[in-house]
Design a protein around this motif. Sequence first.
Motif, PDB file in Angstrom:
ATOM      1  N   TRP A   1     -12.427  65.311  69.318  1.00  0.00           N
ATOM      2  CA  TRP A   1     -12.054  64.390  70.495  1.00  0.00           C
ATOM      3  C   TRP A   1     -12.134  63.097  70.189  1.00  0.00           C
ATOM      4  CZ3 TRP A   1     -14.926  60.991  73.900  1.00  0.00           C
ATOM      5  CH2 TRP A   1     -16.277  60.858  73.594  1.00  0.00           C
TER       6      TRP A   1
ATOM      7  N   VAL B   1     -19.559  58.352  77.984  1.00  0.00           N
ATOM      8  CA  VAL B   1     -20.561  59.232  78.005  1.00  0.00           C
ATOM      9  C   VAL B   1     -21.440  59.136  79.351  1.00  0.00           C
ATOM     10  CG1 VAL B   1     -20.768  59.550  75.461  1.00  0.00           C
ATOM     11  CG2 VAL B   1     -22.577  58.103  76.683  1.00  0.00           C
TER      12      VAL B   1
ATOM     13  N   GLY C   1     -33.022  53.167  76.383  1.00  0.00           N
ATOM     14  CA  GLY C   1     -33.882  54.186  76.765  1.00  0.00           C
ATOM     15  C   GLY C   1     -34.866  53.602  77.959  1.00  0.00           C
TER      16      GLY C   1
ATOM     17  N   PHE D   1     -32.157  66.287  80.514  1.00  0.00           N
ATOM     18  CA  PHE D   1     -31.895  64.896  80.424  1.00  0.00           C
ATOM     19  C   PHE D   1     -33.062  64.310  79.322  1.00  0.00           C
ATOM     20  CE2 PHE D   1     -32.361  60.366  81.378  1.00  0.00           C
ATOM     21  CZ  PHE D   1     -30.961  60.017  80.834  1.00  0.00           C
TER      22      PHE D   1
ATOM     23  N   VAL E   1     -26.613  65.939  65.683  1.00  0.00           N
ATOM     24  CA  VAL E   1     -25.798  65.141  66.875  1.00  0.00           C
ATOM     25  C   VAL E   1     -25.087  66.031  68.042  1.00  0.00           C
ATOM     26  CG1 VAL E   1     -23.719  63.711  67.232  1.00  0.00           C
ATOM     27  CG2 VAL E   1     -25.474  63.260  65.356  1.00  0.00           C
TER      28      VAL E   1
ATOM     29  N   HIS F   1     -27.900  66.849  70.268  1.00  0.00           N
ATOM     30  CA  HIS F   1     -28.021  65.592  71.272  1.00  0.00           C
ATOM     31  C   HIS F   1     -27.136  65.573  72.437  1.00  0.00           C
ATOM     32  CE1 HIS F   1     -28.552  61.678  72.618  1.00  0.00           C
ATOM     33  NE2 HIS F   1     -27.502  61.532  72.133  1.00  0.00           N
TER      34      HIS F   1
ATOM     35  N   ARG G   1     -21.312  69.599  60.845  1.00  0.00           N
ATOM     36  CA  ARG G   1     -20.640  69.568  62.021  1.00  0.00           C
ATOM     37  C   ARG G   1     -19.109  69.651  61.693  1.00  0.00           C
ATOM     38  NH1 ARG G   1     -20.178  64.270  65.845  1.00  0.00           N
ATOM     39  NH2 ARG G   1     -18.889  65.052  67.283  1.00  0.00           N
TER      40      ARG G   1
HETATM   41  C1  HEM Z   1     -31.935  56.907  75.075  1.00  0.00           C
HETATM   42  C2  HEM Z   1     -30.679  57.477  75.194  1.00  0.00           C
HETATM   43  C3  HEM Z   1     -29.725  57.515  74.130  1.00  0.00           C
HETATM   44  C4  HEM Z   1     -29.747  57.081  72.736  1.00  0.00           C
HETATM   45  C5  HEM Z   1     -30.657  56.033  72.145  1.00  0.00           C
HETATM   46  C6  HEM Z   1     -28.452  57.591  72.064  1.00  0.00           C
HETATM   47  C7  HEM Z   1     -28.221  57.605  70.818  1.00  0.00           C
HETATM   48  C8  HEM Z   1     -27.085  58.235  70.409  1.00  0.00           C
HETATM   49  C9  HEM Z   1     -26.812  57.719  68.983  1.00  0.00           C
HETATM   50  C10 HEM Z   1     -27.265  56.788  67.908  1.00  0.00           C
HETATM   51  C11 HEM Z   1     -25.592  58.479  68.662  1.00  0.00           C
HETATM   52  C12 HEM Z   1     -24.756  58.643  67.386  1.00  0.00           C
HETATM   53  C13 HEM Z   1     -25.153  59.612  66.438  1.00  0.00           C
HETATM   54  C14 HEM Z   1     -24.032  59.907  65.680  1.00  0.00           C
HETATM   55  O1  HEM Z   1     -23.039  60.218  65.859  1.00  0.00           O
HETATM   56  O2  HEM Z   1     -24.331  59.880  64.330  1.00  0.00           O
HETATM   57  C15 HEM Z   1     -25.062  59.262  69.886  1.00  0.00           C
HETATM   58  C16 HEM Z   1     -24.321  60.246  69.859  1.00  0.00           C
HETATM   59  C17 HEM Z   1     -23.776  60.914  71.209  1.00  0.00           C
HETATM   60  N1  HEM Z   1     -24.528  60.532  72.471  1.00  0.00           N
HETATM   61 FE1  HEM Z   1     -26.334  59.551  72.758  1.00  0.00          FE
HETATM   62  N2  HEM Z   1     -27.912  58.337  73.032  1.00  0.00           N
HETATM   63  C18 HEM Z   1     -28.587  58.287  74.270  1.00  0.00           C
HETATM   64  C19 HEM Z   1     -28.241  58.842  75.462  1.00  0.00           C
HETATM   65  C20 HEM Z   1     -26.919  59.589  75.528  1.00  0.00           C
HETATM   66  C21 HEM Z   1     -26.471  59.778  76.715  1.00  0.00           C
HETATM   67  C22 HEM Z   1     -27.077  59.745  78.135  1.00  0.00           C
HETATM   68  C23 HEM Z   1     -25.326  60.742  76.682  1.00  0.00           C
HETATM   69  C24 HEM Z   1     -24.332  61.124  77.618  1.00  0.00           C
HETATM   70  C25 HEM Z   1     -24.315  61.330  78.803  1.00  0.00           C
HETATM   71  C26 HEM Z   1     -25.073  60.492  75.213  1.00  0.00           C
HETATM   72  C27 HEM Z   1     -23.905  61.247  74.699  1.00  0.00           C
HETATM   73  C28 HEM Z   1     -23.685  61.188  73.284  1.00  0.00           C
HETATM   74  C29 HEM Z   1     -22.593  61.675  72.618  1.00  0.00           C
HETATM   75  C30 HEM Z   1     -21.380  62.593  73.424  1.00  0.00           C
HETATM   76  C31 HEM Z   1     -22.736  61.303  71.159  1.00  0.00           C
HETATM   77  C32 HEM Z   1     -21.720  62.051  70.177  1.00  0.00           C
HETATM   78  C33 HEM Z   1     -20.225  61.510  70.224  1.00  0.00           C
HETATM   79  C34 HEM Z   1     -19.624  62.173  68.932  1.00  0.00           C
HETATM   80  O3  HEM Z   1     -19.820  61.883  67.766  1.00  0.00           O
HETATM   81  O4  HEM Z   1     -18.589  63.153  69.098  1.00  0.00           O
HETATM   82  N3  HEM Z   1     -26.005  60.101  74.640  1.00  0.00           N
HETATM   83  N4  HEM Z   1     -26.249  59.099  70.756  1.00  0.00           N
END
Ligand code: HEM
Lengths: 264, 576
Positions: B145, B275, B344, B379, B404, B407, B469
């Motif tokens: 995507w 996101v 956060g 959440f 990931v 997550h 992945r």
């Molecule tokens: C404290 C809150 C959050 C932190 C610190 C955080 C941190 C991260 C980080 C560092 C990644 C990258 C990981 C990687 O690709 O190696 C990631 C990926 C992702 N996060 Fe979060 N995130 C948070 C909240 C959220 C929220 C609220 C959403 C969606 C509603 C979200 C959706 C995603 C998605 C979709 C990816 C992956 C995208 C992909 O590679 O396809 N995250 N997040």
Amino acid sequence: MADTVVSHDIPSVYEPSLFGTYSKKIGMWLFLMSDSLTFGALLYAYSYGRISTAGWPTPFHSTSIVNATIMTAFLLTSSLTMVLAVRASVQKDAKSQTLWLLATMACGAAFVVLHGREWSNLIAEGLTLPMFPAVPGHEASPEFANVAKTVPQFPSTFFTLTGMHMLHVTLGIVYLGVVALRRKFIPILLALWLIAWLATPSYSPFHYGAHVLLVVAVVISIILWLKPKVYDSSDVEVAGLYWHFVDLVWMFIFPLVYLMSARI
Amino acid sequence: MTTHEPHAHAAPQGFLRKYIFSLDHKIIGIQYFFLALVAVFAGMFLSLLMRIHLVWPNASLPFFGQIKPETYLSLLTMHGTIMVFFVLTTAPQGGFGNYFLPIQIGAPDMAFPVLNMLSFWTTFLGFLVLLAAFFVTGGAPLHGWTGYAPLSALPSAGPGEGLGADLWIISIAIFCIGALMGALNFITTTLDMRAKGMTLMRMPLTCWAWFITAILGLLAFGVLLSAGILLLMDRNLGTSFFVPLGTVNGVLTGHKGGSPLLWQHLFWFFGHPEVYIAILPAMGLCSQLLSVFSRKPIFGYKAMVYAIMAIGFLGFMVWGHHMFMSGMSPYSAFAFSIMTMGIGVPSAIKTFNWLGTLWRGRIRFSSPMLFAIGFVSLFVVGGISGPFLAQPVLDIYLHETYFVIAHFHLIMGVASIFGIFAATYYWFPKMFGRMMNETLGKAHFWLTFVGAYAIFMPMHYYGMAGGLRRYSQGTEVAWINSLAPIQKFISIAAFVTIASQFIFLINLLWSMKKGEKAADNPWEATTLEWTTATPPPHDNFGGVTPVVHNGPYEYSVPGAPRDFVMQTDAPVTAKH
Ligand code: HEM
Ligand SMILES: [Cu+2]
């Protein structure tokens, strides 16, 4: 049917709107915000390419620069005539409103035509994209052909930025045309499409680009069918916002793409 | 002097104008909802095929036969694209936002009804174009995507990267245009069409969430649109924005000088706000529901509003946390990492306030409430892994693993879906005039709730142990195959969860025809949609414009005759 008509132009039943202005104007400002990000992303891509490419060429001779300066003059003039159209609309002077709108469109059209000619010349001289068809019977100038070969980022960014801008000017002309003439503009638009299509040779990018006009004609017909309406002074003002914005964008593109790549 | 433009449109006559090219935001909302419903079942079907393949790699599957590695990549690309764009961006905002934003602020319709209709049909067209990618030579694209270049930029890079990839990009570009039209409509409506007394700080949190989401959309989709145009040019006009000098499958590409990182920057500048576009409406809705069903005012209304704003703002500063693997300077990585962890803080504020709202409430456990509580749970659990991923050092290990996947499925995928379910159970009575079946609703909740955890919790372990992945051949690599039991467990959990979604579908369709008739305000809630008829008339309030006197969360006000005070009731002064 009258009793089912929804109307909310009674000021007292609503909260005051943002800056006391009307919805269409807010909507246009919002569109311009998002459009600046669209252009911003393209300009970012341009800077990215320019910075990461060693030896960015400066191939534009005086002909190109003079041509682009004339184009700029047309665009600036069109902003002036647009202002006059807005003034006429405020004074409820329908006739001069239409005339100034048509003048604005004419200046815009002159810009597009000059720019289109410039594109065609550059392509014929060899400053082209790999998949633009070659221009038959025309010898490329070694200089431009060399730029296209050694720094493909140069033609790529040039054609993308100016092409996107040209598209915006074209849509602006159509927009003003609809505001000025409403339904009557649709046949004119279709005629313009046919002319643009038939008058350009099949190797020209404009031969295909002309179809934008057809698509726009269809969309406009749908909109006018759904909401047949008389355009008032607010529509002229809002269209003016768009038009000035497109001018403003050119004021970034002209120095970045032309002046900073001029041979001096 | 009137500042509101005359906004008049008659109730439409004739089937075509009434149900197909309708200008009524309520019909358009329902159209968006059903588009997302079709999309979610399509996306779920693709995930089912993937889960079968991962455990039984030799099985022959419907439509796709024996799954080759590239088929697997097509499946995951289309799954992700359908889910992110046509479900998570479409249902909460286009669907419920369209239907309820105007009603909740007391407006007769959106600010620009024609634009609203065009944005739906544009989105619909985008969906058809996307599906068409399955049926062209070479099939659907492989690039995920996120569409990383150069894979996405070179038609020769793989079987699905021909016409299929072009269709994918065109579909995304069309979607962007639809989303932009929607966003500017939402913002203008919120700013310009609030009924008397509906000050910004009296708006329900749902409206705040839709409003901020629309701003994010307005700023993010314009950039994705540009990125898409550039990608199309690389593919079809031979430009080299994203392609460096090099060879594909041993053949020189003819491109030179471009940078795959440029794509990553443009994509994630959109992608991270995206996101939040997916989750914010669900946050607003759950704030609403927790208050309604706990019969208590929301804890910290203002803090909630500012937290939504802070999340929206910070959301534009953290895109680099998706690019830690790109070899960025450690200083940038550090900056992105700190910013990311900063998100956060408002997220924790929201969570705290949700718990504060539940605390000592007289909770009614109806199905919408169950899904709202489920949302909070998901959440929190999904959010905890965020700060881990935000550490560049850890992320370099975790980035390409199932960690990931776990997550973002918990926090974005399932949590937003829970928001959509909650919204459906909550607003169904208003939209269709009937109640949904509670018993089926509860069964659906428990199966989905337990199922979601059963699917996604083990993925953390699988990822930490090195499970990759976007990789279809796990069973053929010894060290990954040693984790096969986890995969098997996940797949079985997925089958059960997917099957239980049919309970929802049946409940939905059955209740539309046969459900118990709904009263005007079945949940005893305070916001404006519950003051009008069920389903609401064409102009929402039957010729009158409501006047608002109260905030949206006046529950259990001391001295009030009922345990809730509608927003249109006589003003209350009691302080909580
Ligand atoms: C404290 C809150 C959050 C932190 C610190 C955080 C941190 C991260 C980080 C560092 C990644 C990258 C990981 C990687 O690709 O190696 C990631 C990926 C992702 N996060 Fe979060 N995130 C948070 C909240 C959220 C929220 C609220 C959403 C969606 C509603 C979200 C959706 C995603 C998605 C979709 C990816 C992956 C995208 C992909 O590679 O396809 N995250 N997040
Ligand atoms: Cu992110």
